[in-house]
Design an enzyme around this catalytic site. Sequence first.
Site, PDB file in Angstrom:
ATOM      1  N   TYR A   1       3.987  13.455  15.769  1.00 36.29           N
ATOM      2  CA  TYR A   1       4.643  13.624  17.137  1.00 36.29           C
ATOM      3  C   TYR A   1       5.934  12.960  17.342  1.00 36.29           C
ATOM      4  O   TYR A   1       6.756  13.115  18.061  1.00 36.29           O
ATOM      5  CB  TYR A   1       3.764  14.731  17.915  1.00 36.29           C
ATOM      6  CG  TYR A   1       3.214  15.543  17.946  1.00 36.29           C
ATOM      7  CD1 TYR A   1       2.889  16.503  16.831  1.00 36.29           C
ATOM      8  CD2 TYR A   1       1.825  16.368  18.898  1.00 36.29           C
ATOM      9  CE1 TYR A   1       2.414  17.567  16.239  1.00 36.29           C
ATOM     10  CE2 TYR A   1       0.930  17.578  19.010  1.00 36.29           C
ATOM     11  CZ  TYR A   1       1.166  18.314  17.996  1.00 36.29           C
ATOM     12  OH  TYR A   1       0.640  19.140  17.374  1.00 36.29           O
TER      13      TYR A   1
ATOM     14  N   LEU B   1      -0.055  30.048  23.161  1.00 33.47           N
ATOM     15  CA  LEU B   1       0.786  30.974  23.212  1.00 33.47           C
ATOM     16  C   LEU B   1       2.256  31.762  22.717  1.00 33.47           C
ATOM     17  O   LEU B   1       3.316  32.103  23.137  1.00 33.47           O
ATOM     18  CB  LEU B   1       2.201  30.786  24.425  1.00 33.47           C
ATOM     19  CG  LEU B   1       1.382  30.062  25.517  1.00 33.47           C
ATOM     20  CD1 LEU B   1       2.286  28.917  26.294  1.00 33.47           C
ATOM     21  CD2 LEU B   1       0.363  30.752  26.699  1.00 33.47           C
TER      22      LEU B   1
ATOM     23  N   LYS C   1       1.457  24.577  25.823  1.00 35.92           N
ATOM     24  CA  LYS C   1       2.614  23.311  25.821  1.00 35.92           C
ATOM     25  C   LYS C   1       3.856  23.617  26.895  1.00 35.92           C
ATOM     26  O   LYS C   1       4.243  24.833  26.775  1.00 35.92           O
ATOM     27  CB  LYS C   1       3.628  23.262  23.955  1.00 35.92           C
ATOM     28  CG  LYS C   1       4.467  21.618  24.684  1.00 35.92           C
ATOM     29  CD  LYS C   1       5.647  22.250  23.894  1.00 35.92           C
ATOM     30  CE  LYS C   1       6.842  22.174  24.027  1.00 35.92           C
ATOM     31  NZ  LYS C   1       7.751  21.874  22.805  1.00 35.92           N
ATOM     32  N   SER C   2       4.383  22.810  27.728  1.00 35.52           N
ATOM     33  CA  SER C   2       5.435  23.479  28.338  1.00 35.52           C
ATOM     34  C   SER C   2       6.090  21.974  29.058  1.00 35.52           C
ATOM     35  O   SER C   2       5.818  20.880  28.722  1.00 35.52           O
ATOM     36  CB  SER C   2       5.030  23.815  29.594  1.00 35.52           C
ATOM     37  OG  SER C   2       5.935  24.441  30.248  1.00 35.52           O
TER      38      SER C   2
ATOM     39  N   ARG D   1       5.247  25.333  34.815  1.00 34.19           N
ATOM     40  CA  ARG D   1       4.680  26.174  34.133  1.00 34.19           C
ATOM     41  C   ARG D   1       3.356  25.189  33.501  1.00 34.19           C
ATOM     42  O   ARG D   1       2.393  26.092  33.553  1.00 34.19           O
ATOM     43  CB  ARG D   1       5.004  27.038  33.002  1.00 34.19           C
ATOM     44  CG  ARG D   1       5.676  28.181  32.639  1.00 34.19           C
ATOM     45  CD  ARG D   1       6.883  28.344  31.616  1.00 34.19           C
ATOM     46  NE  ARG D   1       7.334  28.055  31.611  1.00 34.19           N
ATOM     47  CZ  ARG D   1       8.776  28.680  31.970  1.00 34.19           C
ATOM     48  NH1 ARG D   1       8.752  29.245  32.548  1.00 34.19           N
ATOM     49  NH2 ARG D   1       9.861  27.578  31.493  1.00 34.19           N
TER      50      ARG D   1
ATOM     51  N   ASN E   1      -1.012  27.278  33.894  1.00 34.00           N
ATOM     52  CA  ASN E   1      -1.233  27.395  32.646  1.00 34.00           C
ATOM     53  C   ASN E   1      -2.834  26.920  32.590  1.00 34.00           C
ATOM     54  O   ASN E   1      -3.302  27.381  32.075  1.00 34.00           O
ATOM     55  CB  ASN E   1      -0.483  26.523  31.704  1.00 34.00           C
ATOM     56  CG  ASN E   1       0.476  27.346  31.122  1.00 34.00           C
ATOM     57  OD1 ASN E   1       0.512  28.656  31.377  1.00 34.00           O
ATOM     58  ND2 ASN E   1       1.419  26.920  29.851  1.00 34.00           N
TER      59      ASN E   1
END
Length: 283
Positions: free
Chosen positions: A49, A186, A228-229, A234, A238
């Site tokens: 990543y 999601l 993930k956001s 959010r 979440n």
Amino acid sequence: MINVKLNDGNEIPAIGFGVFMIENNGPTYDAVKLALKAGYRHIDTAAAYFNESDVGRAVKDSGIARDEIFITSKLWLQDYGYDAATKGIDTSLKNLGMDYMDLYLLHQPYGDVVGAWKALEDAKKAGKIKSIGISNMTPKIYQNFVPQFESLPAVNQVECNPLFQQKELRGIMAKDDVKIEAWYPLGHGDAKLLKNEKISALAEKYGKNAGQIILRFEVQEGFITLPKSTNPTRIATNIEIFDFELTENEMNQLRAMDTGKGSHNPDAPGVGEYLLANYKVHD
Ligand code: A2P
């Protein structure tokens, strides 16, 4: 937040903050700082990543004790085989600026997986990693590699959400008490999932949004889930899913949404070669 007990005795928070595709040198740092402020105590990154260093800096600057935060990272394919994996583990620790990781995974199941696994086992014995696991192993790949390992993985992190519930894999892993971790929990923003009628009706009933219903389903089903956001609202909402419970009937309605298929098929020919050619964590 609730914790899930792993087959090695360690505990992991049921929701982790995923940082896949968030850039290093700022955006990941900001997102992780926000997540920690919102109450997450579990961050999921990977060598591939390219943002381990921002995760490490955000954790350090948060003022929260290291042992209160669960950190996962993953070894990239270029570093498979025992010797390369041993170095790869040390590189992740260096990038994170940490002296141990709570969980370290083999990110992809190709190449010298068995040699890389042995390096993870030895790093665990040396105290560099507390729990070790695998990722992207389908039933076929799991049944090939795991019997060759000396010790069992604690988790298998795979694509998983109400449209792809990994029922066959979960059945196989349950025999070893290996927990499922959900990436794309999601559906990566897929409208087929987030705008689904059943989910919208439950969101209306409980005064929650669709994402919260999906994450609640996953946690209630026993998944470790990694939304993930980068949106501050959010990120915060979440994890606001512990003040309501889906009924068994509602759980069954969501279980019935499974299509048995996801966006990624690790069994397809050439996946390992493609990944290795397209993602390089070093020269
Ligand atoms: P954003 O960063 O703007 O919040 P996944 O974790 O399955 O990969 O999904 C991540 C995607 O879903 C991101 O595009 C993210 O966008 C979006 N997302 C995250 N949380 C929610 C939510 N509660 N409702 C709808 N979309 C969400």
